[in-house]
Scaffold this motif. Structure first.
Motif, PDB file in Angstrom:
ATOM      1  N   LEU A  72       0.815  -1.227   0.000  1.00  0.00           N
ATOM      2  CA  LEU A  72       0.000   0.000   0.000  1.00  0.00           C
ATOM      3  C   LEU A  72       0.847   1.274   0.000  1.00  0.00           C
ATOM      4  O   LEU A  72       0.399   2.336  -0.434  1.00  0.00           O
ATOM      5  CB  LEU A  72      -0.902   0.015   1.243  1.00  0.00           C
ATOM      6  N   ASN A  73       2.076   1.151   0.512  1.00  0.00           N
ATOM      7  CA  ASN A  73       2.942   2.341   0.583  1.00  0.00           C
ATOM      8  C   ASN A  73       3.648   2.644  -0.734  1.00  0.00           C
ATOM      9  O   ASN A  73       4.322   3.674  -0.859  1.00  0.00           O
ATOM     10  CB  ASN A  73       4.051   2.145   1.630  1.00  0.00           C
ATOM     11  N   ALA A  74       3.548   1.705  -1.706  1.00  0.00           N
ATOM     12  CA  ALA A  74       4.383   1.834  -2.910  1.00  0.00           C
ATOM     13  C   ALA A  74       4.160   3.164  -3.628  1.00  0.00           C
ATOM     14  O   ALA A  74       5.117   3.910  -3.881  1.00  0.00           O
ATOM     15  CB  ALA A  74       4.125   0.654  -3.854  1.00  0.00           C
ATOM     16  N   ARG A  75       2.915   3.479  -3.933  1.00  0.00           N
ATOM     17  CA  ARG A  75       2.634   4.701  -4.717  1.00  0.00           C
ATOM     18  C   ARG A  75       3.111   5.955  -3.993  1.00  0.00           C
ATOM     19  O   ARG A  75       3.905   6.725  -4.565  1.00  0.00           O
ATOM     20  CB  ARG A  75       1.143   4.795  -5.059  1.00  0.00           C
ATOM     21  N   PRO A  76       2.660   6.194  -2.731  1.00  0.00           N
ATOM     22  CA  PRO A  76       3.100   7.436  -2.078  1.00  0.00           C
ATOM     23  C   PRO A  76       4.616   7.522  -1.920  1.00  0.00           C
ATOM     24  O   PRO A  76       5.221   8.578  -2.105  1.00  0.00           O
ATOM     25  CB  PRO A  76       2.397   7.412  -0.715  1.00  0.00           C
ATOM     26  N   TRP A  77       5.264   6.396  -1.623  1.00  0.00           N
ATOM     27  CA  TRP A  77       6.726   6.413  -1.430  1.00  0.00           C
ATOM     28  C   TRP A  77       7.414   6.819  -2.734  1.00  0.00           C
ATOM     29  O   TRP A  77       8.305   7.656  -2.751  1.00  0.00           O
ATOM     30  CB  TRP A  77       7.192   5.023  -0.995  1.00  0.00           C
ATOM     31  N   ILE A  78       6.963   6.206  -3.838  1.00  0.00           N
ATOM     32  CA  ILE A  78       7.602   6.472  -5.139  1.00  0.00           C
ATOM     33  C   ILE A  78       7.348   7.926  -5.558  1.00  0.00           C
ATOM     34  O   ILE A  78       8.257   8.631  -6.010  1.00  0.00           O
ATOM     35  CB  ILE A  78       7.077   5.477  -6.203  1.00  0.00           C
ATOM     36  N   GLU A  79       6.111   8.376  -5.359  1.00  0.00           N
ATOM     37  CA  GLU A  79       5.776   9.765  -5.722  1.00  0.00           C
ATOM     38  C   GLU A  79       6.699  10.721  -4.967  1.00  0.00           C
ATOM     39  O   GLU A  79       7.265  11.643  -5.550  1.00  0.00           O
ATOM     40  CB  GLU A  79       4.318  10.106  -5.354  1.00  0.00           C
ATOM     41  N   SER A  80       6.868  10.484  -3.669  1.00  0.00           N
ATOM     42  CA  SER A  80       7.657  11.482  -2.934  1.00  0.00           C
ATOM     43  C   SER A  80       9.147  11.358  -3.280  1.00  0.00           C
ATOM     44  O   SER A  80       9.856  12.359  -3.322  1.00  0.00           O
ATOM     45  CB  SER A  80       7.365  11.453  -1.430  1.00  0.00           C
ATOM     46  N   ALA A  81       9.639  10.147  -3.568  1.00  0.00           N
ATOM     47  CA  ALA A  81      11.049  10.022  -3.990  1.00  0.00           C
ATOM     48  C   ALA A  81      11.269  10.796  -5.299  1.00  0.00           C
ATOM     49  O   ALA A  81      12.253  11.534  -5.446  1.00  0.00           O
ATOM     50  CB  ALA A  81      11.408   8.552  -4.177  1.00  0.00           C
ATOM     51  N   LEU A  82      10.343  10.668  -6.235  1.00  0.00           N
ATOM     52  CA  LEU A  82      10.494  11.375  -7.516  1.00  0.00           C
ATOM     53  C   LEU A  82      10.326  12.883  -7.324  1.00  0.00           C
ATOM     54  O   LEU A  82      11.009  13.671  -7.984  1.00  0.00           O
ATOM     55  CB  LEU A  82       9.502  10.828  -8.552  1.00  0.00           C
ATOM     56  N   ALA A  95       5.655   1.691  -9.847  1.00  0.00           N
ATOM     57  CA  ALA A  95       6.742   2.472 -10.448  1.00  0.00           C
ATOM     58  C   ALA A  95       6.502   2.645 -11.949  1.00  0.00           C
ATOM     59  O   ALA A  95       6.665   3.746 -12.493  1.00  0.00           O
ATOM     60  CB  ALA A  95       8.080   1.779 -10.198  1.00  0.00           C
ATOM     61  N   LEU A  96       6.090   1.566 -12.609  1.00  0.00           N
ATOM     62  CA  LEU A  96       5.882   1.661 -14.057  1.00  0.00           C
ATOM     63  C   LEU A  96       4.754   2.639 -14.384  1.00  0.00           C
ATOM     64  O   LEU A  96       4.870   3.444 -15.313  1.00  0.00           O
ATOM     65  CB  LEU A  96       5.602   0.274 -14.653  1.00  0.00           C
ATOM     66  N   GLU A  97       3.682   2.566 -13.585  1.00  0.00           N
ATOM     67  CA  GLU A  97       2.558   3.491 -13.815  1.00  0.00           C
ATOM     68  C   GLU A  97       3.006   4.943 -13.622  1.00  0.00           C
ATOM     69  O   GLU A  97       2.756   5.809 -14.466  1.00  0.00           O
ATOM     70  CB  GLU A  97       1.451   3.221 -12.785  1.00  0.00           C
ATOM     71  N   ILE A  98       3.699   5.178 -12.519  1.00  0.00           N
ATOM     72  CA  ILE A  98       4.064   6.564 -12.186  1.00  0.00           C
ATOM     73  C   ILE A  98       5.104   7.112 -13.170  1.00  0.00           C
ATOM     74  O   ILE A  98       5.015   8.261 -13.607  1.00  0.00           O
ATOM     75  CB  ILE A  98       4.573   6.652 -10.725  1.00  0.00           C
ATOM     76  N   LEU A  99       6.073   6.282 -13.526  1.00  0.00           N
ATOM     77  CA  LEU A  99       7.088   6.750 -14.474  1.00  0.00           C
ATOM     78  C   LEU A  99       6.443   7.081 -15.820  1.00  0.00           C
ATOM     79  O   LEU A  99       6.832   8.047 -16.486  1.00  0.00           O
ATOM     80  CB  LEU A  99       8.202   5.705 -14.645  1.00  0.00           C
ATOM     81  N   LYS A 100       5.430   6.297 -16.192  1.00  0.00           N
ATOM     82  CA  LYS A 100       4.733   6.549 -17.459  1.00  0.00           C
ATOM     83  C   LYS A 100       3.970   7.878 -17.388  1.00  0.00           C
ATOM     84  O   LYS A 100       3.975   8.663 -18.339  1.00  0.00           O
ATOM     85  CB  LYS A 100       3.760   5.397 -17.736  1.00  0.00           C
TER      86      LYS A 100
END
Ligand code: COA
Length: 362
Positions: free
Chosen positions: A225-235, A287-292
Motif C-alpha cells: 500500500l505504501n508503494a505509490r506514495p513512497w515512489i511519488e515522494s522520492a520522484l 513504479a511503471l505506472e508513475i514513471l509513465k
C-alpha cells in the motif's frame, strides 16, 4: 558531442548485442532466452571465450580448470587484514584481485574467473569472524560459490538460480565497465588490469551498484500500500528509482524477465519470503505506472537490477555484496572483450573538444 557517448559506435564485436528497441540480448548468436536457465555458467563462459586464446577451452575442460584455479585462489587470502575487511566487499575483492599477476594468456584468464568467486564468499565469512571455506574443485562454479558462502551444500534450485543469474549477466554489449576493460586492453596492458578497471566502473550506482539500493527501497516502502506514495515522494525529491531505466533499452530489459523466471523455483521451494515477492510486484507495478505518467516521452521500464536484488537476497548474499556477485559473473565478458580488443583493435585514443581559454597571441 554527447557526454554519455550515446549512439557512438566504439568497437566491433562478435560477443554480444543489445537491441534496445526489441528488448533482446544476443550472446554469441544465441538469444538470452535460449541460454538463461538452459545452460551453465561454464558453458556460456566457454562460448564467450571460444577462439580468443590459442588453446581451445571446451566447457568440460573449462570446468576442470576453474575448479583447480578456485583451489589455488585460496592461497591469496592470507593477505587479508582488518583494513581490507573494513572495506565494502567489492572494494576488498578488487584489492585482492590487484595482487594477482597480469598477463594475456588462458591461465591468467581462468585465474581471474576463479579468484573473485573464492574471494567474495571468503571475505564475507572473514568479516563475521569465521574461517573461509575451501573450494570444492569438483562442484560447478555456481554450486561452489554457494557452498563457500553458506557452508552447506546448495539445493538444485539454488544452484540453478545462481547459474541462471551468472549466465544472464555474463555480457551486455559496450556497457561502461566493458568499455573500460577494452580501453585498458587497447593499451597492451594485461587482462588483470582490464578486469580491475572494469570492476571500478561497475561499482557505481548507475551501473552495477544499483541492486543493494533496490533492496533498501523495498525495505523502506515496507508494504504494497505504501508503494505509490513512497515512489511519488522520492520522484518529487528528484531521486531516481533504482532498478528502473536504461541507457539502451526502451522496453523491458530481457534480463529482468530471465531473473524473474529464475526466482520462481526458489519461491516454490519456500526460499523466498512470499511477502517480499508481493511487495516487489506492487512496487514494480506502481513504479511503471508513475514513471509513465511523469515521463510520457521517455519509456522507463524495469532493468536487470530489480530482480537481481531479490534473487541474490534469496540466495543468502548480503546486500552490500551484490555488486561483487555481479563482478563474478561479468568477468568473463570483460575478459572476452579485452581479448577481442587486443587481438583486433587499436589503441583507443579519442579526442576532446577544447572549450577553455586560448593563449593571447604574442
Ligand atoms: N527513475 C526516475 N527517473 C529516471 C530514471 C529512474 N530510474 N531513469 C531515468 N530517469 C529519467 C531522468 O531523470 C531523465 O529525466 P529528465 O529528462 O526529466 O531529466 C530521463 O528519465 C532520461 O534519463 P537519462 O539521464 O537520459 O537516462 P540515462 O540513459 O542516462 O540513464 C540509467 C540510464 C540506468 C543511468 C538511469 O535510468 C538510472 O539512473 N537508473 C537507476 C539506476 C539503475 O537502476 N542502474 C542500473 C542500470 S542496469
Amino acid at each position: 558531442m554527447k557526454y554519455g557517448l550515446e549512439d557512438v559506435i566504439a568497437a566491433e564485436t562478435t560477443l554480444s548485442d543489445v537491441d534496445g528497441l526489441a528488448g533482446r540480448l544476443i550472446i554469441k548468436g544465441r538469444s538470452l532466452d535460449e541460454l538463461a536457465g538452459h545452460t551453465t555458467y561454464e558453458e556460456v563462459a566457454a562460448l564467450l571465450l571460444e577462439g580468443l586464446f590459442e588453446t581451445p577451452v571446451p566447457p568440460q575442460q573449462l570446468a576442470l580448470l576453474l575448479g583447480q584455479a578456485r583451489l589455488q585462489a585460496l592461497a591469496h587470502l592470507h593477505t587479508v587484514d582488518a583494513t581490507l575487511l573494513a572495506l565494502p566487499p567489492v572494494d576488498a575483492m578488487r584489492a585482492l584481485i590487484a595482487r594477482l599477476p597480469d598477463g594475456d594468456d588462458l591461465e591468467t584468464a581462468v585465474r581471474l574467473l576463479a579468484a573473485p568467486a573464492v574471494f567474495l564468499p571468503a571475505l564475507l565469512r572473514l568479516r563475521q569472524g569465521r574461517e573461509p571455506l575451501a573450494p570444492q574443485a569438483d562442484l560447478s562454479h555456481a554450486a561452489d560459490i554457494l557452498a563457500m558462502l553458506t557452508g552447506t551444500a546448495p539445493s538444485a534450485e539454488q544452484t540453478a538460480a545462481l547459474d541462471a543469474y551468472l549466465v544472464t549477466i555474463c555480457d551486455h554489449g559496450l556497457n561502461a565497465s566493458t568499455f573500460a576493460a577494452r580501453v585498458v586492453a587497447s593499451t597492451g596492458a594485461g587482462l588483470a588490469s582490464s578486469v580491475l578497471a572494469a570492476i571500478s566502473a561497475l561499482k557505481g550506482p548507475l551501473h552495477g551498484g544499483a541492486p543493494g539500493p533496490v533492496l533498501d527501497m523495498l525495505d523502506s516502502i515496507g508494504r504494497p500500500l505504501n508503494a505509490r506514495p513512497w515512489i511519488e515522494s522520492a520522484l518529487d525529491r528528484g531521486e531516481r528509482l533504482m532498478g528502473f531505466g536504461h541507457r539502451v533499452y526502451r522496453v523491458r530489459d530481457p534480463r529482468a524477465d530471465a531473473l524473474k523466471t529464475a526466482l520462481r523455483p526458489l519461491v516454490k521451494a519456500g526460499k523466498v519470503d512470499a511477502d517480499r515477492v508481493a511487495l516487489a510486484d506492487a512496487v514494480e507495478r506502481a513504479a511503471l505506472e508513475i514513471l509513465k505518467e511523469r515521463k510520457p516521452d521517455r519509456p522507463l521500464d524495469v532493468n536487470v537490477e530489480f530482480y537481481t536484488a531479490l534473487l541474490l537476497d534469496a540466495l543468502g548474499f548480503p546486500r552490500d555484496a551484490f555488486t561483487g556477485v555481479f563482478a563474478i559473473g561479468r568477468t568473463v565478458g570483460w575478459i572476452a572483450h579485452a581479448r577481442e580488443q587486443a587481438l583486433h583493435g587499436r589503441l583507443i585514443r579519442p579526442r576532446s573538444l577544447y572549450t577553455g581559454p586560448v593563449p593571447q597571441a604574442a
